[in-house]
Design an enzyme around this catalytic site. Structure first.
Site, short mmCIF file in Angstrom:
data_model
loop_
_atom_site.label_atom_id
_atom_site.label_comp_id
_atom_site.label_asym_id
_atom_site.label_seq_id
_atom_site.Cartn_x
_atom_site.Cartn_y
_atom_site.Cartn_z
N GLU A 142 0.80 -1.22 0.00
CA GLU A 142 0.00 0.00 0.00
C GLU A 142 0.85 1.28 0.00
OE1 GLU A 142 -2.63 -0.64 3.33
OE2 GLU A 142 -3.44 -2.46 2.45
N ASN B 17 1.93 -4.47 -3.42
CA ASN B 17 0.53 -4.82 -3.18
C ASN B 17 -0.25 -3.54 -2.88
OD1 ASN B 17 -1.41 -6.95 -2.73
ND2 ASN B 17 -1.34 -6.46 -0.54
N HIS C 195 -10.66 -5.79 -1.59
CA HIS C 195 -11.63 -5.80 -0.49
C HIS C 195 -12.83 -5.00 -1.02
CE1 HIS C 195 -8.86 -7.55 2.35
NE2 HIS C 195 -7.94 -6.66 2.00
N GLU D 33 -6.19 -10.31 -1.93
CA GLU D 33 -6.88 -10.26 -0.64
C GLU D 33 -8.40 -10.21 -0.84
OE1 GLU D 33 -5.41 -7.18 1.98
OE2 GLU D 33 -3.33 -7.52 1.40
N ASP E 86 -12.14 -10.35 -0.63
CA ASP E 86 -13.31 -10.68 0.18
C ASP E 86 -14.43 -9.73 -0.21
OD1 ASP E 86 -12.53 -8.37 1.62
OD2 ASP E 86 -11.77 -9.51 3.31
O1 9MR Z 1 -6.65 -9.00 8.04
C1 9MR Z 1 -5.73 -8.23 8.77
C2 9MR Z 1 -6.31 -7.92 10.15
O2 9MR Z 1 -6.39 -9.12 10.89
C3 9MR Z 1 -5.44 -6.91 10.86
O3 9MR Z 1 -6.07 -6.53 12.06
C4 9MR Z 1 -5.26 -5.68 9.97
C5 9MR Z 1 -4.37 -4.64 10.61
O4 9MR Z 1 -4.20 -3.55 9.75
O5 9MR Z 1 -4.66 -6.08 8.75
C6 9MR Z 1 -5.50 -6.93 8.03
O6 9MR Z 1 -4.93 -7.24 6.77
C7 9MR Z 1 -4.71 -6.13 5.89
C8 9MR Z 1 -3.51 -6.50 5.05
O7 9MR Z 1 -2.42 -6.79 5.86
C9 9MR Z 1 -3.17 -5.37 4.09
N1 9MR Z 1 -4.31 -5.01 3.27
C10 9MR Z 1 -5.54 -4.72 4.02
C11 9MR Z 1 -5.88 -5.90 4.93
C12 9MR Z 1 -7.21 -5.66 5.61
O8 9MR Z 1 -7.13 -4.54 6.44
#
Ligand code: 9MR
Length: 416
Positions: free
Chosen positions: A186, A227, A263, A293, A295
């Protein structure tokens, strides 16, 4: 998302024996076999598009040893492990490979949990997308501590040490397991400008290429990705990502893949045509793409299962159609374990681990041969200064570290 049978044509195993006196025939056969083996075969590589899931490792284990905040949020349920093992070929540790866990204290690495995860992957024949090396979030407290006044050179030194240590660790101890890294996560803000983070603020935008160079130096065999999220439509952020990626490729920076997080909700999701249009732009600069990712959350007011399934299908169809899509990862194994909460129905397996009807369809779409770009038009690195030279990084201050092989977390017994 069944495990796809990946058995190519069985090679001649040496089981044929020339009959007595049949030497000429034997020689002829040997020549034919050799010619066939050398010829490009349509069946040679038919791996399909690998399907993965974000994995909450502790949920796969009746006994968990690791940091308390990475415990499985639910009581142990063997269906989680079974579903993962039978339905997915690879996985992304959802949180466990993030910097706050791997270098919790300055120069002290903790591979206790990460080693368990890599060993788990190896034992079960799965590969890992390493997520993520350089990100503005989930950093250890000390990176952003106000009393640590980073200079550009010190932060670069630290980043180099971190990337080299982590990537090198898996390459050395678990060869072939972590096949790909989200090196930079990001990097862009919603407007397409570089996202503000400690990395960007102190090092500047060059941190992206430097991180990629360090990762490549530590494991030249790993695929390296940037990513990003919210780049599924053409628009300012997507154009900015494209121009960043194109510039890196032009300069010969080792970058193989752009990850598209995805997402989405049924209302925010793109169409197949929109996705393919974006992904072909990346193909044109020599890059493969992956859904990393996926969902599908609810829009306000809720959505039907059919509406969500249509979105999963859209991404799978686009992935197949684009031609340069090399991975399809959903962000979680089953709904109760989704970061979005249990009720969203955002994943492919529901509260009772029942597969959504779209699963079979997706398998069919993603199965079968693909020919992703082997290397981009600008993949031959141009001769240029190493990151260290460009920044005149003081090598004498090389990052020293201690590694802690066993995590300080205590064993957690899980109820069945
Ligand atoms: O799914 C992850 C969640 O369990 C954590 O709390 C969160 C913290 O920022 O990160 C989530 O995963 C993220 C991923 O690492 C990067 N892209 C966005 C994802 C969803 O927030």
């Amino acid at each position: 998302m069944r495990e796809m049978a990946r058995t190519g044509a069985q090679g001649a195993s040496g089981g044929h024996r020339s009959p007595r006196g049949g030497r000429v025939l034997g020689c002829l056969l040997a020549v034919v076999v050799a010619v066939l083996a050398a010829a490009p075969s349509a069946q040679a590589a038919a791996p399909g598009i690998p399907e993965g899931a974000a994995l909450w490792y502790a949920c796969t284990q009746p006994q968990y040893y690791g940091p308390l905040n990475l415990e499985c949020p639910l009581p142990y349920d063997p269906r989680y492990l079974r579903t993962f093992l039978s339905e997915f070929q690879r996985f992304t540790p959802e949180n466990e490979f993030k910097m706050m866990y791997l270098e919790p204290e300055v120069n002290i690495f903790d591979f206790g949990l990460a080693d368990q995860i890599a060993a788990f992957a190896r034992a079960n024949g799965k590969t890992i997308r390493g997520h993520t090396l350089v990100w503005g979030d989930q950093l250890p407290y000390w990176v952003q501590h106000p009393l640590l006044p980073w200079s550009k050179y010190l932060l670069l030194e630290m980043m180099a040490g971190y990337v080299e240590t982590v990537v090198g660790h898996f390459a050395t101890h678990y060869p072939g397991v972590v096949t790909e890294w989200d090196v930079v996560n990001e990097p862009l803000g919603p407007d397409g400008k570089l996202r503000r983070s400690t990395w960007e603020r102190v090092i500047g935008g060059a941190y992206i290429r430097d991180a990629l160079e360090y990762a490549h130096a530590a494991d030249p065999t790993a695929k390296l990705a940037i990513n990003e999220g919210n780049t599924d439509f053409l628009g300012p952020k997507t154009e900015a990502l494209l121009s960043l990626a194109a510039g890196l490729k032009r300069d010969g920076v080792p970058l193989d893949v752009i990850g598209f997080e995805a997402h989405v909700t049924p209302r925010t999701a793109p169409t197949v045509g929109q996705l393919v249009a974006v992904w072909r732009r990346f193909a044109a600069v020599g890059l493969n793409v992956e859904v990393t990712e996926l969902d599908v959350d609810d829009d306000p007011g809720g959505d039907t299962r059919a509406a969500k399934d249509a979105v999963f299908r859209t991404y799978a169809e686009a992935c197949r159609e684009a031609g340069n899509c090399t991975g399809f990862t959903v962000w979680g194994v089953a709904d109760p374990y989704s970061w979005l909460g249990q009720t969203g129905g955002a994943l492919l397996y529901g509260v009772n681990f029942a597969a959504s009807p779209v699963v079979g369809l997706i398998n069919g779409i993603l199965d079968g041969p693909v020919q992703p770009l082997a290397a981009g038009p600008s993949a031959t690195p141009t001769k240029r200064a190493s990151p260290a030279r460009r920044h005149a990084r003081p090598r004498s201050r090389h990052h020293r570290h201690t590694t802690r092989r066993h995590t300080s977390g205590r064993a957690r017994s899980r109820r069945r």
